[in-house]
Structure formats: C-alpha cells, structure tokens
Design an enzyme around this catalytic site. Sequence first.
Site, short mmCIF file in Angstrom:
data_model
loop_
_atom_site.label_atom_id
_atom_site.label_comp_id
_atom_site.label_asym_id
_atom_site.label_seq_id
_atom_site.Cartn_x
_atom_site.Cartn_y
_atom_site.Cartn_z
N TYR A 110 0.45 -1.39 -0.31
CA TYR A 110 -0.03 -0.11 0.01
C TYR A 110 0.80 1.05 0.24
CZ TYR A 110 -4.35 -2.15 0.64
OH TYR A 110 -5.77 -2.91 0.46
N ASP B 29 -12.13 -9.68 4.27
CA ASP B 29 -13.18 -9.53 3.99
C ASP B 29 -13.24 -11.08 3.74
OD1 ASP B 29 -13.14 -7.04 3.69
OD2 ASP B 29 -13.48 -7.51 1.31
N ASP C 18 -2.37 -18.85 1.03
CA ASP C 18 -3.11 -19.13 0.55
C ASP C 18 -4.08 -20.50 1.33
OD1 ASP C 18 -0.76 -20.72 0.35
OD2 ASP C 18 -0.63 -21.54 -1.33
N ASP D 51 -6.14 -7.42 4.32
CA ASP D 51 -7.18 -6.37 3.52
C ASP D 51 -8.10 -7.46 2.65
OD1 ASP D 51 -8.87 -4.58 1.98
OD2 ASP D 51 -7.35 -4.77 0.75
N LYS E 179 3.20 -15.21 3.40
CA LYS E 179 4.15 -16.40 2.17
C LYS E 179 5.08 -16.00 1.98
CE LYS E 179 2.90 -18.08 -1.81
NZ LYS E 179 1.95 -18.95 -1.68
C1 IPM Z 1 -10.04 -1.62 3.53
C2 IPM Z 1 -10.51 -0.80 2.46
C3 IPM Z 1 -9.14 0.41 1.99
C4 IPM Z 1 -8.75 -1.14 1.75
C5 IPM Z 1 -9.68 1.06 0.74
C6 IPM Z 1 -10.66 1.38 0.57
C7 IPM Z 1 -8.39 1.51 0.76
O1 IPM Z 1 -10.74 -2.29 1.66
O2 IPM Z 1 -10.42 -0.85 4.41
O3 IPM Z 1 -9.73 -2.69 3.94
O4 IPM Z 1 -7.67 -1.62 1.03
O5 IPM Z 1 -7.62 -0.90 3.15
MG MG Z 2 -11.05 -3.80 2.62
#
Ligand code: IPM
Ligand code: MG
Length: 366
Positions: free
Chosen positions: A146, A255, A227, A251, A195
Amino acid sequence: MEFQVGVIKGDGIGPEIVTEAQKVLDAIGKKYSHKFVYEDILMGGCSIDATGVPLTDHAIEQALSKQAVLMGSIGGNTATSPWYKLEPSLRPEAGLLKLRKALNLFANLRPAYLYEELKEACPLRDDIIGDGFDMMIMRELTGGLYFGERKTEEVDGVMTAVDTLSYNENEIRRIAKRGFDIAMKRRKKVTSVDKANVLDSSRLWRKIVEEVAKDYPEVTYEHMLVDNCAMQLVKDPKQFDVILTENMFGDILSDEASMVTGSIGMLSSASLNDTKFGLYEPSGGSAPDIAGKGIANPIATILSAAMMLRYSFDLDKEADAIENAVKSVLKENYRTIDIMPQEEDKRALVTQVGTKEMGDLIAARV
Ligand code: IPM
Ligand code: MG
C-alpha cells in the site's frame, strides 16, 4: 468526563450510520455522565466535491487534535462515479490511506465473530460452524504494498507497472507485539500469516514474529501460508483466535472472514497507533446502491463506537453497555434487511427495521 471526537461521515451510507452511532454515544453520555464533543471532518468523495482533494491538511490537523475519530465510509461506485475518473491520488480511497499514514495507524483490529442470533446468515454448513467462531484479524496498516514505491512506465516499448512490498523489522515487531498483546486478552493463540515460501518480506516477517513470540510463552503461535489461510477460513474458522498479517493479506483475509460470519454489517474495526488515539469504522464499505434509503445496518458503526470507548477512552463498562444493547435487540428479533433470515418461515419470526429505528432501539437499551 468530556471526550473530543472527530467525525468522518464520508460517502454513501456513511452519514446515515454515523448519525445512529452518535445517537447511541449520546445515550451513553446521558446515562454515565460523559460528554462527547463532535467535530465533523471531511474525507473521501464529499471532500473532493467540496475542496478538490479527498483529504485536506486542515482535515488532518482536525483529526490530530482529537482523542479519537469515528468514521462511516468513503467512496462511491467505481464504475459510474466521477470521482473514479480522477487520477488515483485524488480518489476517495487516497484520503483514507493518507490519514492512516499521517496518524501512524499501523495496527488494524478487525474482529470477525459469529452472533448466535445470526447463525442462519452464516454461509457455512452447520457442522463447520459448530459452536461458532470468534477471531481477531490484526492487520498491519501502514506498510507493505500500500505504501511502497510504485510507478507505471514504458520499458523497452512495453508498458510496465511496479508496486513494491517492503517491511523493515521495526514495522513487523510493533504489529507482532500488538497481536500477541491482544491474544493474551483472548484465547492466547496467534496465527501469523505470510507467504514465506516465496517472498523475502514474508521470511523477515516470520523471523521477527518468532523473536517476539519468545516474550509471550503463554501464547501458542503458528505460521500459516496465506493461500492455506484463505482455505482454512472456510474449512475450519473455529481454529483461529488472532490472525496476524501484513497489509495486503489482511485486506483480503478480513473481507473473507467477515463474509463467513454472514453479516458484514455487524463488524466493527479499530485502527490504532502508539498512543491512545484510534480511528474507528465499520468493516463494510459505503454501499452507494442503498445510500439514502434508510435501510443500511448501523450496528457495525455502533460497535465501532463501543471499540472507541474501550480502546481510546478506557470506558469498558460503557462499551459493554453498547455491546449488550446490540445483543438485546438481536434477541428481541429486530433485524435490518441485510441480516434478515433467508427462509420464509424464519422471516415471519423477526421484525424488519430501518437504520434509524435500529439506532433508536439500541440507544434505548444502553
Ligand atoms: C479496507 C479498504 C481499504 C483498504 C480501501 C478503501 C483503500 O478495502 O479498509 O479494507 O484496502 O485498506
Ligand atoms: Mg478492504
């Protein structure tokens, strides 16, 4: 006591859900004699519209002057919003990344927890769910891909893009310590995800985590390749307590972890630095498709406010009160649309409510 709170309502459903969290905080203030003093801070698409950039220096200064910042969500529809025609450094997300860096928010805590009352929303089989699961993703937030050097250029007549994944040992050590500290307050298990079979940065990650682990003899720890971790999260999520990982892996895995709980609208998060300061936001996004309809689930933001009370203000009792109020409304079978049961017969047993009603119900129960 009086607490200074910056408020980033942001875009999409952000303003609606943050308003409900403030309502709940004010109810806490009333009951426990605290005062939360809010100041709005512009970030994201709304800031682009007002100032031309997603985060101004003034906004950073405002955030720096607060004890904590409560945030909704930022960004819009990447296919249709004019914000995404701007160059990448001027888009809504760039504001969030800039704020994370400016405030040195290197530790991102993302709990993923299966609510007993919401088991039906979990997409996993009953035998996999078992007694439920409860994990904390500890994501490094200010390093790695990032924030590494990046460029797109023509090399020998071929367009080439480069992103750099770099970590130094200090960055790894400080997040690892945080991960083990949190594990000590939970079930004392850390799974460090990397990894290391391919990446140098992961091999250093592993070495430093091993060193840090020596200071925490009570914590069981293991290394897992990313993975494999992605697979284990759907195969056997119960095995995880704290998942410690770098920015990009975190990240993606966070999710996934939130999806296996079936209710991303329920999950809070905290981004912390070396001080008591924190940025608190729901795990979900700005959901532009349902913005302004009054149907978004405010619970993740309300629970983020509870995290703020716990981590930045040391108000544990008050944080418990919010969390218990949320559990109560779920037990009383109130649901926003995103956590409605799928089956017709079960739907008949619950009451569907909108964003504002959900906020009112929770505020009334703190
Ligand atoms: C998160 C989001 C952010 C990230 C984006 C919006 C830049 O996906 O907070 O997980 O990738 O960190
Ligand atoms: Mg995210």
